[in-house]
Design an enzyme around this catalytic site. Structure first.
Site, short mmCIF file in Angstrom:
data_model
loop_
_atom_site.label_atom_id
_atom_site.label_comp_id
_atom_site.label_asym_id
_atom_site.label_seq_id
_atom_site.Cartn_x
_atom_site.Cartn_y
_atom_site.Cartn_z
CG HIS A 184 46.93 66.93 54.52
ND1 HIS A 184 45.65 66.69 54.05
CD2 HIS A 184 46.76 67.37 55.79
CE1 HIS A 184 44.77 66.97 55.00
NE2 HIS A 184 45.41 67.38 56.06
CB SER A 191 40.32 67.18 55.56
OG SER A 191 41.34 67.96 55.01
NE ARG A 218 40.80 72.48 54.95
CZ ARG A 218 40.39 71.81 53.89
NH1 ARG A 218 40.30 72.41 52.70
NH2 ARG A 218 40.07 70.54 53.97
CE1 TYR A 272 35.87 76.42 63.49
CE2 TYR A 272 36.35 75.14 61.53
CZ TYR A 272 36.03 75.20 62.86
OH TYR A 272 35.86 74.04 63.58
CG ASP A 306 46.78 68.49 59.54
OD1 ASP A 306 45.98 67.63 59.14
OD2 ASP A 306 46.78 69.66 59.12
CB CYS A 316 40.39 60.46 56.09
SG CYS A 316 39.08 60.99 55.00
NE ARG A 355 38.69 70.51 61.94
CZ ARG A 355 39.45 69.61 61.31
NH1 ARG A 355 40.63 69.28 61.79
NH2 ARG A 355 39.04 69.04 60.19
CE LYS A 371 45.88 71.23 56.67
NZ LYS A 371 44.75 70.52 57.12
P1 GTP Z 1 42.02 66.61 59.67
O1 GTP Z 1 42.36 67.23 60.98
O2 GTP Z 1 40.80 67.19 59.05
O3 GTP Z 1 43.15 66.59 58.71
O4 GTP Z 1 41.51 65.10 60.01
P2 GTP Z 1 42.32 63.76 60.39
O5 GTP Z 1 42.82 63.10 59.16
O6 GTP Z 1 43.30 64.04 61.45
O7 GTP Z 1 41.14 62.83 60.96
P3 GTP Z 1 40.84 62.38 62.47
O8 GTP Z 1 41.90 61.47 63.02
O9 GTP Z 1 40.50 63.56 63.27
O10 GTP Z 1 39.54 61.50 62.23
C1 GTP Z 1 38.38 62.00 61.64
C2 GTP Z 1 37.19 61.16 61.99
O11 GTP Z 1 37.41 59.81 61.58
C3 GTP Z 1 36.91 61.11 63.48
O12 GTP Z 1 35.54 61.20 63.69
C4 GTP Z 1 37.44 59.78 63.90
O13 GTP Z 1 36.76 59.27 65.02
C5 GTP Z 1 37.22 58.91 62.66
N1 GTP Z 1 38.24 57.83 62.58
C6 GTP Z 1 39.58 57.96 62.74
N2 GTP Z 1 40.21 56.76 62.66
C7 GTP Z 1 39.24 55.85 62.41
C8 GTP Z 1 39.25 54.42 62.23
O14 GTP Z 1 40.29 53.76 62.27
N3 GTP Z 1 38.04 53.83 61.98
C9 GTP Z 1 36.87 54.54 61.93
N4 GTP Z 1 35.74 53.89 61.71
N5 GTP Z 1 36.83 55.89 62.12
C10 GTP Z 1 37.99 56.54 62.35
C1 SPV Z 2 42.01 69.85 57.34
O1 SPV Z 2 40.94 70.23 56.82
O2 SPV Z 2 42.77 69.02 56.76
C2 SPV Z 2 42.38 70.32 58.68
C3 SPV Z 2 41.55 71.36 59.31
O3 SPV Z 2 43.39 69.89 59.21
S1 SPV Z 2 41.94 72.96 58.78
O4 SPV Z 2 42.95 73.50 59.67
O5 SPV Z 2 40.73 73.77 58.87
O6 SPV Z 2 42.46 72.93 57.43
MN MN Z 3 44.33 68.22 57.98
#
Ligand code: GTP
Ligand code: SPV
Ligand code: MN
Length: 660
Positions: free
Chosen positions: A300, A322, A122, A271, A347, A324, A442, A280
């Site tokens: 979110h 994002s 983004r 993207y 999400d 996290c 992704r 979003k």
């Molecule tokens: P967006 O799709 O961008 O909104 O991200 P999200 O909030 O869905 O994050 P996601 O669950 O994809 O995790 C992002 C990164 O954090 C990945 O590389 C995960 O492996 C890592 N991660 C997720 N949960 C944990 C956790 O409990 N501990 C640690 N150390 N890393 C984590």
């Molecule tokens: C985020 O950045 O929080 C996402 C990926 O979930 S995107 O769809 O690119 O915004």
């Molecule tokens: Mn997101």
């Protein structure tokens, strides 16, 4: 029902009546530019450009929207999406023909796209909201300070920007007309959009991420819809060669929201959140504005179900910035055998208090656009199962046997397999010092394939929410979990969220950023007004306000290692929240909120050696600095728009921290 009937309602939070469904950019342009033959062509003349679908099957308003934009963007041909399997095959064929995707033969109907390395995330600096009044969109900052809570532009200036980009931008390309529903088709909580795009990759991805097709048009009838115009901004013939066959125009990228016209116009990026406009742009930015106006919330947040061994089930939502941990928490395999987690969404949550005062949430999406790196059988087996078929991967590495690879999968590919990095480096090795997959690479995969989708994930009524969890990447100072004293304190906790920057947007380095409610890049309107909206729910006595929590899976020790194992082990925190929501006396007040009583966090069977005292410590110096930073942030960034209740909470925290 199902469509947006908002013509006569108020948009401005400050109370001005405005036309919120004004003419689209393209129709205004065609009215303005007189004497231009191309723009004044009669409507019928575009019928011959339609290669797939029938123009006459479109509801009149949709047809006019398409016609206006065909005249503006001048695509060669038009494809009206019907959502069928035949159409999917056609899109995948075209994408292969153009070298934008390749099959991954080791998997079942899975595809790999590699983008131009300049188009990987983004672009927050190019994301704008255009409203007549600046203050509707962003808080008025303190003198001399640069605002960080969104980018505003006047609708007139925005028209100028769009006018420099969109005319003729689809020359030589196909315009895909994508009717999509955010939320189950026909649900009273759902909303409809029409995305016009010149990217087949976007069309194929939107089919996964949203509900697309003829059924949506039937439900829409002649109702209003969110107008979503998207172009990669590279008309044909090419002026310069493409990188990876991925058309994009980073120099001129703009992601524009015109809430007063119910319209999104995105140019230059193919993207993720820049181009899949239901996500979003619509479900969060436009959605939060609709929510403010109509009395609900677009957030979110993931939505999960959690059931204990007695069959008692609760639903929680959680807002993390994002990259996290939302996707991971939403479909976790519980390390506590007594609990089963089910997934409603990973999400975005649309939530409203129903007539009985229960907060209900739906997931407006139908797929996951999830971060690949870090996903493995160990961390997220449910995601691994989900993405084994019908999935489009973008910017991951590939293996010589036709599979995928990214950081975190080291233990799951045979040593003999060769890896080709996302940048095309053939014999990739970690010793080369570069990542195999882009950190924001992704998977785009249908939610229905996740083995633990909740039985109610498509329930048009939504699921009842009993806890709201905030969290972020905080390497220092912030305990594993704490509970808000009440709703108002919880709203303060959301407002004061901070997190380490990630690769999901263009920010470089690991700086700790303010990210209130994990919504900083996604607020559709003034954050101060947003806080007021959240606070307003405590004024209605019949509302059953969920308890609010803050979690941090990312605290690090002196050696830079995570102190908490995370992933499935996070079930231990969910268990504590579950019992709190049930009224168990297992919390003790502290300066920052209620903490688990000693021994109340279930650590049975925990393999790792966790220093619980360190994990829950509240360093006085750290928190005094935290309070100063947040006070400065509120003062500079939200300034006069900060509700006094939030300042009161901050002052209360300050006094308690000083007394530590
Ligand atoms: P967006 O799709 O961008 O909104 O991200 P999200 O909030 O869905 O994050 P996601 O669950 O994809 O995790 C992002 C990164 O954090 C990945 O590389 C995960 O492996 C890592 N991660 C997720 N949960 C944990 C956790 O409990 N501990 C640690 N150390 N890393 C984590
Ligand atoms: C985020 O950045 O929080 C996402 C990926 O979930 S995107 O769809 O690119 O915004
Ligand atoms: Mn997101």
């Amino acid at each position: 029902m199902g469509s947006l009937d908002i013509k006569t309602k108020r948009l401005s939070v400050e109370g001005k009546l405005k036309d919120v469904n004004g003419p689209s950019f393209s129709s205004r342009i065609s009215q303005e530019i007189k004497g231009n033959n191309a723009l004044n062509r009669p409507y019928q003349s575009i019928a011959s450009q339609v290669l797939y679908g029938r123009l006459n099957d479109l509801p009149k308003k949709v047809r006019h929207y398409v016609e206006d934009n065909v005249k503006l963007c001048k695509p060669d041909t038009i494809h009206i999406c019907d959502g069928s399997e035949r159409e999917n095959e056609l899109l995948l064929y075209l994408l292969q023909r153009d070298g934008m995707i390749k099959p991954l033969p080791k998997m079942d109907n899975c595809w790999l796209a590699r983008t131009d390395p300049k188009d990987v995330a983004r672009v927050e600096s190019r994301t704008f909201i255009a409203t007549e009044e600046m203050r509707d969109t962003i808080p008025v900052v303190k003198n001399g300070v640069t605002g960080t809570l969104g980018n505003w532009m006047s609708p007139e200036d925005m028209d100028t920007e769009l006018n420099m980009r969109f005319p003729g931008c689809m020359k030589g390309r196909t315009m895909y007309v994508i009717p999509f529903s955010m939320g189950p088709v026909g649900s009273a909580l759902s909303k409809i959009g029409i995305e016009l795009t010149d990217s087949a990759y976007v069309a194929a991805s939107m089919r996964i991420m949203t509900r697309v097709g003829t059924k949506v048009l039937k439900t829409l009838g002649n109702g209003d819809f969110v107008k979503c115009l998207h172009s990669v901004g590279v008309p044909l013939p090419l002026k310069e060669p493409l990188n990876n066959n991925w058309p994009c125009n980073p120099k001129d990228t703009i992601i524009a929201h015109l809430p007063e016209r119910n319209e999104i116009c995105s140019f230059g990026s193919g993207y993720g959140g820049n181009s899949l406009l239901g996500k979003k742009c619509f479900a969060l930015r436009i959605g939060s504005i609709l929510g403010k106006r109509e009395g609900w919330l677009a957030e979110h947040m993931l939505i999960l179900g959690i059931e204990n061994s007695k069959g008692v089930k609760k639903y929680f939502v959680a807002a993390f910035p994002s990259a996290c941990g939302k996707t991971n928490l939403a479909m976790m395999k519980s390390a506590l055998p007594d609990y089963k987690v089910t997934c409603v969404g990973d999400d975005i949550a649309w939530m409203r208090f129903d007539k009985d005062g229960k907060l209900r949430a739906i997931n407006p999406e139908a797929g996951f656009f999830g971060v690949a790196p870090g996903t493995s059988m160990k961390t997220n087996p449910m995601a691994m199962e989900t993405i084994s078929r019908n999935t489009i991967f973008t910017n991951v590495a590939e293996t010589s046997d036709g599979g995928v690879f990214w950081e975190g999968l080291e233990g799951e590919v045979p040593r003999t397999t060769k890896i080709k990095s996302w940048l095309g480096v053939e014999d990739w090795h970690p010793e080369q010092g570069k990542q195999a997959a882009h950190p924001n690479s992704r998977f785009c995969t249908p939610a229905a394939q996740c083995p633990i989708m909740d039985e109610k994930w498509q329930d048009p009524e939504g699921v009842p929410i009993e806890a709201i969890i905030f969290g972020g990447r905080r390497p220092e100072g912030i305990p594993l979990v704490y509970e808000a004293f009440n709703w108002q304190h919880g709203v303060y906790m959301g407002a004061s969220m901070r997190s380490e920057a990630t690769a999901a947007a263009e920010h470089k380095g690991k700086v700790i950023m303010h990210d209130p409610f994990a919504m900083r890049p996604f607020f559709g309107y003034n954050f101060g007004h947003y806080l007021k909206h959240w606070l307003s729910f405590q004024d209605k006595e019949t509302n059953k306000l969920p308890k609010i929590y803050h979690v941090n899976w990312f605290r690090k020790d002196k050696n830079g290692r995570f102190m908490w194992p995370g992933f499935g082990e996070n079930a231990r925190v969910l268990d504590w929240i579950f019992r709190r929501v049930d009224g168990e006396d297992c919390a003790v007040p502290s300066a920052i909120g209620n903490l688990p009583k000693k021994g109340s966090l279930n650590l049975e069977g925990l393999q790792d050696n966790v220093d619980m005292d360190a994990l829950f410590s509240i360093p006085k110096d750290y928190w005094q600095q935290e309070v100063r930073d947040i006070a400065k942030y509120f003062d500079e960034q939200v300034h006069e728009d900060l509700p006094p209740e939030i300042m009161k909470e901050l002052r209360g925290l300050e006094a308690r921290v000083n007394a530590l």
